[in-house]
Design an enzyme around this catalytic site. Sequence first.
Site, PDB file in Angstrom:
ATOM      1  CB  SER A  30      27.131  46.961  39.791  1.00 55.14           C
ATOM      2  OG  SER A  30      28.340  46.367  39.376  1.00 55.14           O
ATOM      3  N   GLY A  75      56.648  19.371  43.933  1.00 54.19           N
ATOM      4  CA  GLY A  75      57.849  19.994  44.477  1.00 54.19           C
ATOM      5  C   GLY A  75      57.626  20.856  45.699  1.00 54.19           C
ATOM      6  CB  CYS A  96      31.692  46.217  38.355  1.00 54.77           C
ATOM      7  SG  CYS A  96      31.315  47.401  39.671  1.00 54.77           S
ATOM      8  NE  ARG A 115      58.319   9.141  46.039  1.00 47.14           N
ATOM      9  CZ  ARG A 115      58.895   7.962  45.856  1.00 47.14           C
ATOM     10  NH1 ARG A 115      58.394   6.895  46.462  1.00 47.14           N
ATOM     11  NH2 ARG A 115      59.958   7.848  45.099  1.00 47.14           N
ATOM     12  CE1 TYR A 171      27.483  43.408  35.580  1.00 51.53           C
ATOM     13  CE2 TYR A 171      25.078  43.332  35.499  1.00 51.53           C
ATOM     14  CZ  TYR A 171      26.252  44.015  35.794  1.00 51.53           C
ATOM     15  OH  TYR A 171      26.194  45.284  36.303  1.00 51.53           O
ATOM     16  CG  MET A 231      54.138  19.682  50.830  1.00 47.03           C
ATOM     17  SD  MET A 231      52.556  19.002  51.329  1.00 47.03           S
ATOM     18  CE  MET A 231      51.939  18.372  49.781  1.00 47.03           C
ATOM     19  CE  LYS A 240      53.897  10.840  45.645  1.00 42.65           C
ATOM     20  NZ  LYS A 240      53.748  12.263  45.894  1.00 42.65           N
ATOM     21  CG  HIS A 252      45.928  53.882  39.806  1.00 40.45           C
ATOM     22  ND1 HIS A 252      47.021  54.040  38.966  1.00 40.45           N
ATOM     23  CD2 HIS A 252      44.890  54.462  39.169  1.00 40.45           C
ATOM     24  CE1 HIS A 252      46.647  54.705  37.887  1.00 40.45           C
ATOM     25  NE2 HIS A 252      45.352  54.977  37.992  1.00 40.45           N
ATOM     26  NE  ARG A 302      52.600  14.678  39.549  1.00 42.99           N
ATOM     27  CZ  ARG A 302      53.555  15.110  40.355  1.00 42.99           C
ATOM     28  NH1 ARG A 302      53.372  15.093  41.654  1.00 42.99           N
ATOM     29  NH2 ARG A 302      54.698  15.544  39.875  1.00 42.99           N
TER      30      ARG A 302
END
Length: 880
Positions: free
Chosen positions: A768, A104, A835, A95, A855, A106, A25, A458, A339
């Site tokens: 992995s 919303g 993984c 503010r 990966y 704060m 802001k 699970h 913003r």
Amino acid sequence: MKKFVYLFKEASETECDRRAMFGGKGANLAEMTKLGMPVPQGFTITTEACTQYYVDGESINEEIQAQIMENIAKLEKVVGKKFGDLDNPLLVSVRSGARASMPGMMDTILNLGMNDEVVERFAVKTNNRRFAYDSYRRFIQMYSDVVMEVGKKFFEAHIDALKEKKGVKLDTELDADDLKQLANEFKAEYKAKIGKEFPQDPKEQLMGAIKAVFRSWDNPRAIYYRRMNDIPGDWGTAVSVQMMVFGNMGNTSGTGVAFSRNPSTGEKGLYGEYLMNAQGEDVVAGVRTPLTIDQLKKENTAVYEQFKAIVERLEKHYRDMQDMEFTIEEGKLFMLQTRNGKRTAAAALQIACDLVDEGMITEKEAILMIDPKQLDALLHPQFDVATLKAAAPIGCALPASPGAACGKVVFTAEDATDWVVNKKEKVVLVRLETSPEDIEGMHYAQGILTVRGGMTSHAAVVARGMGTCCVSGCGEIKIDEDKKVFSLGGVTFHEGDWLSLDGSTGKIYQGQIKTVSATVSGNFGRLMAWADKYRALQVRTNADTPKDARQAKAFGAEGIGLCRTEHMFFAPERIAAMREMIVSDTVEQRETALAKLLPMQQSDFEGLYEALEGSPVTIRFLDPPLHEFVPTDEQEIIALAKEMKMDVQDLKDVITSLHEFNPMMGHRGCRLAVTYPEIAVMQTKAVIQAALAVKAKHADWNVVPEIMIPLVGEIKELQYVKSIVTKTADECIAKSGTDLHYKVGTMIEIPRAAITADEIAKDAEFFSFGTNDLTQMTFGFSRDDAGKFLGAYYEKKIYESDPFARLDQAGVGKLMKIACELGRQTRPDIKLGICGEHGGDPSTIEFCHNIGLSYVSCSPFRVPIARLAAAQANLRNPRK
């Protein structure tokens, strides 16, 4: 002397990371000031002052107070008004403004500087008693609520009582005397609740308000929002103190909120609402019905055209859709804020593509402007927005798997299957906790709600893999599964009652809420193509069935990074053979039982290879402790004993012997293969024979099985199990008369494996990282039980986020980095992946990119998220 307070003009000329220093802001107010826009002037107290506030024991020190008052004096000169003056008072708004947008979360206070004397003179000066007392009663209510934490409801009760007495419906129908009466009643309410008079000194009011905004950085809703959006707690919030302009001075004044594009659809064009004779909170409070922004053109054409020109200029300046707040004071326009606007997932894609087409941004910038987590909303059903607005949640727990679900309550997996298959009903499965045996019922359920379990329980892991909505860990539920009843939020549910779940927020609703199907537009494919163009990380999936694998491939997965073979054993036609193997006394008996499972496993793997069409498939050998597979129901125990020709008590003794005090650190993973090598033999045969069969059918496919041995902590464990795997695999390949290349690697999920990775890499062709277990073992707490105490850890700022949902980069991440470096020292071409469930978390993906993983692997519905996050990571830190 450190500077903590800057006029907007000073901030606009300061060389620094303005968002970090002044918050979003404050930075944008400074920028609009620099652009010469009609901004009510003021100053910003930096985020560093907020940090200092907490260092000083939640107090504003004298130096910062002095700088604040110095800047009040500077502001007085700029605007020609004096703070606390009776004749020409300077009134201000206070503010919050963090560097990341937190709408919303704060607090805000308007009309500060008013007191009993100022309001009287203000009424005379403006010749508008109603406006003066309306402003004063609003200030008393806001200050009481935000600064002194006296709830709004106490003041709303006074307003409602007066309106009822007067026979009116709207606040605007109350006259000046009514509002003066309310101001007096509000002060009396304040004194009754606080025990002293409402403060009359403007400086006391100002310091109280600033302190309240700093304090609101750590209010429960702000902490929760930060945790959900990966916003660090040490950023703090800035505070903007700004001269008040008034939208409640009469019918030529007003206030509104507008967007430069539609935040729901992304459609280009001015979109918003406003109210005449109102202040900012009235627009969002819903007390009065706002007017659409296009009606302003009829009401005040000059202001509308001026505003429209400013909107276009701001969007071009920031090169993104803008969310703006404005006030009209007696026909004059003022800009209070701009913003980058919050938007739906569909709108985000539309805006990004449109801005590229309009030449405003590049493909790379379009990729970086979209939050990867938003893509979830495009891939799962969501609640109808209008219906959801009218519903109130009765509880809230962990948003374990996104999407919306509505169905009739059932309490067992068997009932879920029966109700869906035979009764054609939609169901929500409610369980104390789920187990692998519940897999079929979970598949049929619209959604899953559990009392226990965390984000990697699970229920959560399986639901995410299926793309099924899940809310987990709702400890407030009181459940009796035998009687098929549970209670939550004062409501009792029986089997067959309607229940609705929001897996994206964790909210739970009584009754039916309409859902709408997920929709994917052409913009989605376009964005994904851009992401693939710029990412370095490959993206695989965690999938145990051909259906999941096909879904993941459709979402762009480049292989399977984790196939959990144990999930294949719980089907009704397989569990009997699995149990037979477990309770066998001899190797021969076990081999007989395993021979029944071999063709089933081989068929499963063939299905996966077919679905992936030659892409790599990593298959983890049996991992969970054996007690998970044995029956607990008396009738099932009797039936198994009969089939095995065993005494029932003998079977019960075997089942009891399998019990472990800490099964997650017990007889599981590679330890099973060390104890029962025949299990590894069977699984190796299934993997290799399936690959040979598929390769024979598809000669052009490069089928390369990757066998992953779990829970290795010692090189000799890996060597022993690998010797069984390679001997069996080589025999199968030789027997086939063809060539087949395969790899053997391991999961790094024990801290000891990470710090001895140079040794383990001598025999492992790939690593992995199983970060679910690695996190569990590094922290030393159970992922299924952590939810019971993590709330207290968040509250006391020990942890900012759930380490099972967002990777702990300082601890677990350091172990990963060590393992990567050591592994590459031994084997420079080692393939490195992840993984665990963290593989679908954007912040974790960025970390994985930065430490050089090959990966990431995640559940099918997270594949698009991972593709986008991987592209963003490479754009921020390009690989050489």
